[in-house]
Design an enzyme around this catalytic site. Structure first.
Site, PDB file in Angstrom:
ATOM      1  CE  LYS A  97      -7.639   8.654  -9.079  1.00  0.00           C
ATOM      2  NZ  LYS A  97      -6.667   7.803  -8.388  1.00  0.00           N
ATOM      3  NE  ARG A 135      -5.946  -2.736 -10.018  1.00  0.00           N
ATOM      4  CZ  ARG A 135      -5.195  -2.541  -8.934  1.00  0.00           C
ATOM      5  NH1 ARG A 135      -5.182  -3.424  -7.954  1.00  0.00           N
ATOM      6  NH2 ARG A 135      -4.436  -1.469  -8.833  1.00  0.00           N
TER       7      ARG A 135
HETATM    8  N1  BES Z   1      -5.074   6.120 -12.483  1.00  0.00           N
HETATM    9  C1  BES Z   1      -4.708   5.717 -11.180  1.00  0.00           C
HETATM   10  C2  BES Z   1      -3.195   5.570 -10.987  1.00  0.00           C
HETATM   11  C3  BES Z   1      -2.367   6.816 -11.143  1.00  0.00           C
HETATM   12  C4  BES Z   1      -1.807   7.424 -10.030  1.00  0.00           C
HETATM   13  C5  BES Z   1      -2.059   7.333 -12.384  1.00  0.00           C
HETATM   14  C6  BES Z   1      -1.018   8.543 -10.168  1.00  0.00           C
HETATM   15  C7  BES Z   1      -1.269   8.440 -12.525  1.00  0.00           C
HETATM   16  C8  BES Z   1      -0.731   9.045 -11.415  1.00  0.00           C
HETATM   17  C9  BES Z   1      -5.335   4.351 -10.856  1.00  0.00           C
HETATM   18  O1  BES Z   1      -6.567   4.127 -11.452  1.00  0.00           O
HETATM   19  C10 BES Z   1      -5.564   4.302  -9.384  1.00  0.00           C
HETATM   20  O2  BES Z   1      -6.342   5.071  -8.912  1.00  0.00           O
HETATM   21  N2  BES Z   1      -4.882   3.376  -8.703  1.00  0.00           N
HETATM   22  C11 BES Z   1      -5.023   3.202  -7.302  1.00  0.00           C
HETATM   23  C12 BES Z   1      -5.223   1.727  -7.015  1.00  0.00           C
HETATM   24  C13 BES Z   1      -5.565   1.427  -5.575  1.00  0.00           C
HETATM   25  C14 BES Z   1      -6.952   1.939  -5.266  1.00  0.00           C
HETATM   26  C15 BES Z   1      -5.486  -0.060  -5.367  1.00  0.00           C
HETATM   27  C16 BES Z   1      -3.757   3.697  -6.634  1.00  0.00           C
HETATM   28  O3  BES Z   1      -2.670   3.448  -7.152  1.00  0.00           O
HETATM   29  O4  BES Z   1      -3.869   4.392  -5.633  1.00  0.00           O
HETATM   30 MN    MN Z   2      -8.204   4.859 -10.304  1.00  0.00          MN
END
Ligand code: BES
Ligand code: MN
Ligand code: ZN
Length: 479
Positions: free
Chosen positions: A259, A333
């Site tokens: 990230k 997931r």
């Molecule tokens: N933990 C994150 C989602 C999240 C985003 C939680 C903002 C709290 C606040 C999750 O693991 C994630 O990174 N999701 C990605 C999925 C994508 C790579 C398909 C996302 O939503 O960007």
């Molecule tokens: Mn994630």
């Protein structure tokens, strides 16, 4: 915080602050009406004026808005406003004169919740060397009124305290709230209640069990070990066994699909689903609700390292389905998939999972509703009602075969993320549905509601979203 009902009259209440509600267009009754300053009070929702009638010493007159629009949610907000008035006078004991509108039980419970949740403070890491006085803590809330609201007040107390415990877990940094720390907390809950037992798997146990998703995500972290936490609550003899699954990523860097650094520190809250499930189980056990629970927390960090899961790696989940991991940041997931299968195999009749799963839900629903995705209309309806009752509202999104097609792999059964960024929240839900083993299931994506909602009784920071919803759901299902 302790809450209790009382039938004491207004003049007999000796709390540091007594809160009295005022509806729009109405005037404070006697003896308050003739107290100096009472004319300044208004029924405007969330307004507050403090007056000094003598007996009791201090009364905050809190605007409740239109009488006909008064709901438990408004009472929760009024409870938060009253806590502001209590804090202003550095008080510790609050009393509320139960407003004579709405259903007394739910209103009484909501006043307790609103005030107690508003009092949450996370000061564990403040050294206190700045010479400032420690802020007063809310110790007690009395609800004064003729109605028999004892049971509702007891539930409000349990729910609010559990919500605040979940918020404490959410607030802890990832170097404290590790998977082992969450496992210890589960152990504490089991030790405190005869009806609760706990089972913990470590990395070797996770691998031996065949939980390929949790194993894969945990591969990046070599220092901080993963845990698979299973809590059982037996309160219902041969009634329904409800499965609860909570995403417990104690820190989500994204892994190799890392990230951006701005805001990454907030990903300590990626265990919010697990925190809510843990403390909801504790509250349900404390209340002795007649239901059985199997709660599963897949707990791990998601880290990049020389041993980390790589984009393109293929894994096998607990039910044998294969997944190509195209994005290591879609880790939730992968661990939930194994946890859902485990929960079903351990005997859950129906399953509800809570997860900070997608950024897309923040875009779609903001901080007001969590997303609900379900393969079962009756369960979805129960969850929706529990959401309305608790103020932790959910909005259902659809499943459809066209979404399902997006999750299909070319070399595997499934891919965990698609290059086209279509329907991110539904994609994740469709993926999870593959692991529900035919059980009625409801998935709640709390990425937008677990943190920084700004709602009056939560403010900025952690919300404990899901604790109250799960307790409300357990109450419904046990009736
Ligand atoms: N933990 C994150 C989602 C999240 C985003 C939680 C903002 C709290 C606040 C999750 O693991 C994630 O990174 N999701 C990605 C999925 C994508 C790579 C398909 C996302 O939503 O960007
Ligand atoms: Mn994630
Ligand atoms: Zn995550």
């Amino acid at each position: 915080m302790k809450a209790y009902p009382t039938d004491a009259a207004l003049s007999e209440l000796d709390a540091d602050l007594v809160a009295v509600g005022l509806f729009e267009g109405e005037s404070p009754g006697e003896p308050l009406g003739s107290t100096a300053g009472a004319d300044d009070a208004s029924g405007e929702f969330k307004s507050t004026v403090t007056v000094y009638p003598g007996k009791p010493e201090r009364v905050a007159i809190i605007g409740l808005g239109e009488r006909e629009q008064f709901t438990p949610e408004r009472a929760r907000v009024a409870g938060a406003v009253s806590h502001g008035a209590l804090r202003a006078v550095k008080g510790e004991a609050l009393a509320w004169l139960l407003p004579g509108a709405g259903d007394p039980g739910p209103i009484a419970g909501a006043l307790v919740e609103g005030a107690a949740l508003a009092s949450f403070e996370f000061d564990r890491f403040k050294t206190g060397s700045d010479g400032k006085e420690a802020p007063p803590e809310l110790k007690s809330i009395e609800i004064a009124g003729p109605a028999d609201v004892g049971e509702a007040v007891r539930i409000g107390e349990a729910v609010a305290n559990a919500g605040n415990r979940a918020r404490y877990l959410q607030s802890l940094p990832a170097n404290v709230a590790t998977p082992a720390y969450l496992a210890d907390r589960a152990g504490e809950i089991a030790a405190a209640h005869e009806t609760v037992s706990v089972e913990i798997l470590d990395r070797n146990g996770i691998i031996a069990a065949g939980m390929g998703g949790l194993e894969a995500v945990a591969k990046g972290g070599s220092e901080i070990e993963p845990r698979l936490i299973t809590l059982r609550y037996n309160g219902g003899n041969d009634g329904e066994t409800l499965g609860l699954v909570g995403k417990s990523v104690t820190f989500d860097t994204g892994g190799i699909s890392i990230k951006p650094s701005a805001g990454m520190h907030e990903m300590k809250m990626d265990m919010s689903g697990g925190a809510a499930v843990l403390e909801a189980v504790a509250a349900i056990a404390e209340l002795g609700l007649e239901i059985n629970l199997i709660a599963v927390l897949p707990a791990t960090e998601n880290m990049p390292s020389g041993t980390a899961l790589k984009p393109g790696d293929v894994i096998t989940q607990l039910n044998g389905k294969t997944v190509e991991v195209t994005n290591t940041d879609a880790e939730g997931r992968l661990i939930l998939a194994d946890a859902l299968v485990h929960c079903a195999h351990e005997g859950a009749d129906r399953i509800v999972d809570l997860a900070t799963l997608t950024g897309a839900v923040v875009i779609g629903l903001g901080s007001t509703y969590a997303a609900l995705i379900s393969n079962d209309d009756p369960l979805a309806e129960e969850v929706t009602i529990a959401g309305e009752q608790s103020g932790e509202m959910v909005w259902r999104l659809p499943l459809h075969d066209e979404y399902k097609q997006l999750t299909r792999g070319s070399i595997t059964d499934l891919v965990n993320a698609s290059a086209e960024r279509k329907a991110g929240t539904i994609y994740a839900g469709s993926f999870l549905e593959e692991f529900t083993e035919g059980r009625p299931w409801a998935h709640i994506d709390i990425a937008g509601t677990a943190w920084d909602t700004g709602r009056e009784y939560w403010g900025k920071g952690p919300t404990g979203f899901g604790v109250h919803l799960l307790v409300a759901l357990a109450r419904q299902l046990s009736q």
